[in-house]
Design an enzyme around this catalytic site. Structure first.
Site, PDB file in Angstrom:
ATOM      1  N   ASN A  29       0.945  -1.031   0.045  1.00 40.64           N
ATOM      2  CA  ASN A  29      -0.142   0.039   0.025  1.00 40.64           C
ATOM      3  C   ASN A  29       0.936   1.371  -0.245  1.00 40.64           C
ATOM      4  O   ASN A  29       1.659   1.796   0.914  1.00 40.64           O
ATOM      5  CB  ASN A  29      -1.234  -0.260   1.172  1.00 40.64           C
ATOM      6  CG  ASN A  29      -1.538   1.200   1.577  1.00 40.64           C
ATOM      7  OD1 ASN A  29      -1.415   2.204   0.723  1.00 40.64           O
ATOM      8  ND2 ASN A  29      -2.445   1.518   2.302  1.00 40.64           N
ATOM      9  N   TRP A  30       0.531   1.925  -1.034  1.00 39.56           N
ATOM     10  CA  TRP A  30       1.841   2.534  -1.262  1.00 39.56           C
ATOM     11  C   TRP A  30       1.692   4.785  -1.091  1.00 39.56           C
ATOM     12  O   TRP A  30       1.891   5.102  -0.484  1.00 39.56           O
ATOM     13  CB  TRP A  30       2.291   3.346  -2.849  1.00 39.56           C
ATOM     14  CG  TRP A  30       3.256   1.959  -3.048  1.00 39.56           C
ATOM     15  CD1 TRP A  30       3.609   1.191  -3.011  1.00 39.56           C
ATOM     16  CD2 TRP A  30       4.152   2.124  -5.365  1.00 39.56           C
ATOM     17  NE1 TRP A  30       4.754   0.116  -3.757  1.00 39.56           N
ATOM     18  CE2 TRP A  30       4.455   1.192  -4.778  1.00 39.56           C
ATOM     19  CE3 TRP A  30       3.836   2.761  -5.843  1.00 39.56           C
ATOM     20  CZ2 TRP A  30       5.026   0.170  -5.957  1.00 39.56           C
ATOM     21  CZ3 TRP A  30       4.574   2.361  -6.899  1.00 39.56           C
ATOM     22  CH2 TRP A  30       4.887   0.988  -6.985  1.00 39.56           C
ATOM     23  N   LYS A  31       0.212   4.518  -0.314  1.00 39.65           N
ATOM     24  CA  LYS A  31      -0.763   4.974   0.561  1.00 39.65           C
ATOM     25  C   LYS A  31       0.234   6.139  -0.667  1.00 39.65           C
ATOM     26  O   LYS A  31       0.020   7.012  -1.868  1.00 39.65           O
ATOM     27  CB  LYS A  31      -0.041   5.620   1.745  1.00 39.65           C
ATOM     28  CG  LYS A  31      -0.261   4.747   2.905  1.00 39.65           C
ATOM     29  CD  LYS A  31       0.052   4.881   3.930  1.00 39.65           C
ATOM     30  CE  LYS A  31      -0.431   3.472   4.123  1.00 39.65           C
ATOM     31  NZ  LYS A  31      -0.221   3.559   5.984  1.00 39.65           N
TER      32      LYS A  31
ATOM     33  N   HIS B 246      -9.379   1.109   4.935  1.00 42.02           N
ATOM     34  CA  HIS B 246      -7.972   1.141   5.578  1.00 42.02           C
ATOM     35  C   HIS B 246      -8.541   1.915   6.553  1.00 42.02           C
ATOM     36  O   HIS B 246      -9.699   2.714   6.499  1.00 42.02           O
ATOM     37  CB  HIS B 246      -7.276   1.684   4.662  1.00 42.02           C
ATOM     38  CG  HIS B 246      -5.995   1.596   5.015  1.00 42.02           C
ATOM     39  ND1 HIS B 246      -6.027   2.583   6.002  1.00 42.02           N
ATOM     40  CD2 HIS B 246      -5.115   0.785   5.169  1.00 42.02           C
ATOM     41  CE1 HIS B 246      -4.302   2.420   6.567  1.00 42.02           C
ATOM     42  NE2 HIS B 246      -3.972   1.509   5.790  1.00 42.02           N
TER      43      HIS B 246
ATOM     44  N   GLU C 176      -7.440   4.790   7.541  1.00 36.79           N
ATOM     45  CA  GLU C 176      -6.678   5.990   7.648  1.00 36.79           C
ATOM     46  C   GLU C 176      -7.873   6.603   6.406  1.00 36.79           C
ATOM     47  O   GLU C 176      -8.384   8.062   7.102  1.00 36.79           O
ATOM     48  CB  GLU C 176      -5.593   5.697   6.984  1.00 36.79           C
ATOM     49  CG  GLU C 176      -4.436   6.262   7.148  1.00 36.79           C
ATOM     50  CD  GLU C 176      -2.924   5.639   6.616  1.00 36.79           C
ATOM     51  OE1 GLU C 176      -2.981   5.759   5.266  1.00 36.79           O
ATOM     52  OE2 GLU C 176      -1.837   4.706   7.566  1.00 36.79           O
TER      53      GLU C 176
ATOM     54  N   GLU D  33      -5.770  -5.264  10.648  1.00 41.06           N
ATOM     55  CA  GLU D  33      -4.220  -4.108  11.179  1.00 41.06           C
ATOM     56  C   GLU D  33      -4.514  -3.142  12.110  1.00 41.06           C
ATOM     57  O   GLU D  33      -5.280  -2.253  12.357  1.00 41.06           O
ATOM     58  CB  GLU D  33      -4.227  -2.667  10.062  1.00 41.06           C
ATOM     59  CG  GLU D  33      -4.032  -3.487   8.844  1.00 41.06           C
ATOM     60  CD  GLU D  33      -3.503  -2.643   7.013  1.00 41.06           C
ATOM     61  OE1 GLU D  33      -2.263  -2.565   6.784  1.00 41.06           O
ATOM     62  OE2 GLU D  33      -4.203  -1.897   7.197  1.00 41.06           O
TER      63      GLU D  33
ATOM     64  N   GLY E 294       2.625   2.454  10.779  1.00 39.87           N
ATOM     65  CA  GLY E 294       3.466   3.358  10.331  1.00 39.87           C
ATOM     66  C   GLY E 294       4.461   3.921  11.835  1.00 39.87           C
ATOM     67  O   GLY E 294       4.846   4.887  11.875  1.00 39.87           O
TER      68      GLY E 294
ATOM     69  N   SER F 193       3.619  -2.432  10.326  1.00 38.94           N
ATOM     70  CA  SER F 193       4.960  -2.274  10.720  1.00 38.94           C
ATOM     71  C   SER F 193       5.839  -3.123  10.429  1.00 38.94           C
ATOM     72  O   SER F 193       6.528  -4.231  10.675  1.00 38.94           O
ATOM     73  CB  SER F 193       5.232  -2.073  12.191  1.00 38.94           C
ATOM     74  OG  SER F 193       5.074  -0.356  11.727  1.00 38.94           O
TER      75      SER F 193
ATOM     76  N   GLY G 161       2.537  -1.193   4.528  1.00 40.29           N
ATOM     77  CA  GLY G 161       2.926   0.139   3.936  1.00 40.29           C
ATOM     78  C   GLY G 161       4.143   0.618   3.514  1.00 40.29           C
ATOM     79  O   GLY G 161       4.784   0.904   2.238  1.00 40.29           O
ATOM     80  N   GLY G 162       4.864   1.096   4.493  1.00 44.34           N
ATOM     81  CA  GLY G 162       6.655   1.567   4.253  1.00 44.34           C
ATOM     82  C   GLY G 162       6.987   0.939   3.694  1.00 44.34           C
ATOM     83  O   GLY G 162       8.142   1.482   3.624  1.00 44.34           O
TER      84      GLY G 162
HETATM   85  P1  PGA Z   1       3.126   0.387   7.847  1.00 44.01           P
HETATM   86  O1  PGA Z   1       1.357   0.759   6.929  1.00 44.01           O
HETATM   87  O2  PGA Z   1       3.173  -1.112   7.258  1.00 44.01           O
HETATM   88  O3  PGA Z   1       3.598   1.214   6.986  1.00 44.01           O
HETATM   89  O4  PGA Z   1       2.702  -0.244   9.029  1.00 44.01           O
HETATM   90  C1  PGA Z   1       0.393  -0.010   6.701  1.00 44.01           C
HETATM   91  C2  PGA Z   1      -0.656  -0.315   6.512  1.00 44.01           C
HETATM   92  O5  PGA Z   1      -1.264   0.645   6.528  1.00 44.01           O
HETATM   93  O6  PGA Z   1      -0.993  -0.755   5.483  1.00 44.01           O
END
Ligand code: PGA
Length: 259
Positions: free
Chosen positions: A11-13, A101, A103, A173, A179, A219, A240-241
Site C-alpha cells: 500500500n503506497w498510500k 483502510h 486512514e 491491521e 506506521g 509495520s 505500507g512503509g
Molecule cells: P505500515 O502500513 O506497514 O507502514 O505500518 C500498513 C498499512 O497502513 O497498510
C-alpha cells in the site's frame, strides 16, 4: 499460513509520482524470481494517477505483479466530484482494491456501511476487495479489540455471498501498529486473524472461512515477515512503509528466504 496462496500487498498510500512509481515497480520486478511468482501473489497499490502507467509497464513486460488500488467509490458513475468508479479500475485490469483502510475511516469518515457498499461494488466488477479492520490502542487496552474487529468484518461483508467471501481478502491491521514501527507479536496477530476467520465462518460458513485470505498489516518488515507467515491464520501481509522500497518489499515477498 495454511494451503491458501500467500498474498503480499504494497500500500503506497500518497507516495510516488508516476515516474517514481514506474522506477519502483521495475526495480521490484528485477529482484523477483520465477520461483517467487510461483509461490506468492504480490500486488502494488499506488495512487490512482499511477495506475494507468503501471498497467502499461506490467502488461508490456509481463511482470508477475498484480495491480491494485487503495480505494474506490461504490457507484458505477455519476455526480461524485473527485471519486473513481470501480468499472474504471476494472478497465485498467486492477485486480485488488483496498477498502475501509483505517486512514480512510479515521481521516475521511468512511463508515462500515460505506465500506460494505464498496466491497459489493468491487465484487460486482469482478475484482477482489481487501477489506481492512483493526482496533485502536485505546480499544485494545479496554479489551474491545475482538468486538471491534468482529463488528467491522460482519458489517463489511453484510449480504455478500459465501462463495464470494471465499475469494476475498481481509486485512487485520491494528491501528497502533500502522506506521509506528510497533508490530503486534506474531501470537497476537495470529489470535486476531483467527478471530477474523471465526467471524467469517459464523456469518458465511466453513467454505468461506477456509478460502478467505487474511493478511496482517502494521509495520511489516523483512525482519518480521517470516515469523508472521508461520502462523496458521495469516495468509499474507498488507505492507505500507516497507513497500515503498523495492529492496525491502522484494525481501518481504521472499519471506521464505529470510533468516
Ligand atoms: P505500515 O502500513 O506497514 O507502514 O505500518 C500498513 C498499512 O497502513 O497498510
Amino acid at each position: 499460513m495454511a494451503d491458501r496462496r500467500p498474498l503480499i500487498s504494497g500500500n503506497w498510500k500518497m507516495h510516488h509520482d508516476h515516474f517514481e512509481a514506474i522506477r519502483t515497480l521495475q526495480k521490484l520486478a528485477y529482484r523477483l524470481t520465477n520461483e517467487d511468482a510461483e509461490l506468492v501473489d504480490a500486488s502494488v497499490h499506488p495512487p490512482f494517477i499511477d495506475i494507468r502507467p503501471l498497467q502499461i509497464v506490467i502488461e508490456t513486460d509481463d511482470l508477475p505483479i498484480a495491480l491494485g488500488a487503495q480505494n474506490c467509490h461504490w457507484e458505477d458513475k455519476g455526480a461524485f466530484t473527485g471519486e473513481v468508479a470501480p468499472p474504471m479500475l476494472a478497465k485498467m485490469h486492477v485486480s485488488y482494491i483496498i477498502c475501509g483502510h483505517s486512514e480512510r475511516r479515521e481521516l475521511f469518515g468512511e463508515t462500515d456501511d460505506d465500506v460494505n457498499r464498496k466491497v459489493k461494488a468491487i465484487l460486482k466488477h469482478e475484482m477482489t476487495p481487501i477489506l481492512c479492520c483493526g482496533e485502536t490502542l485505546e480499544e485494545r487496552e479496554a479489551g474491545e479489540a475482538e468486538a471491534k474487529v468482529e463488528r467491522q468484518v460482519r458489517a463489511g461483508l453484510d449480504k455478500v455471498k459465501g462463495d464470494q467471501v471465499a475469494g476475498m481478502v481481509i486485512a487485520y491491521e491494528p491501528i497502533w501498529a500502522i506506521g509506528t514501527g510497533r508490530t503486534a507479536s506474531s501470537d497476537d496477530a495470529q489470535a486476531m486473524c483467527g478471530t477474523v476467520r471465526r467471524v467469517v465462518a459464523d456469518a458465511h460458513g466453513a467454505d468461506a472461512a477456509a478460502g478467505v485470505r487474511v493478511q496482517y498489516g502494521g509495520s511489516v518488515k523483512p525482519t518480521n515477515i517470516k515469523e508472521l507467515m508461520t502462523m496458521p491464520d495469516i495468509d499474507g501481509a498488507l505492507v505500507g512503509g516497507a513497500s515503498l522500497d523495492p529492496d525491502d518489499f522484494a525481501r518481504i515477498i521472499q519471506f521464505r528466504l529470510q533468516p
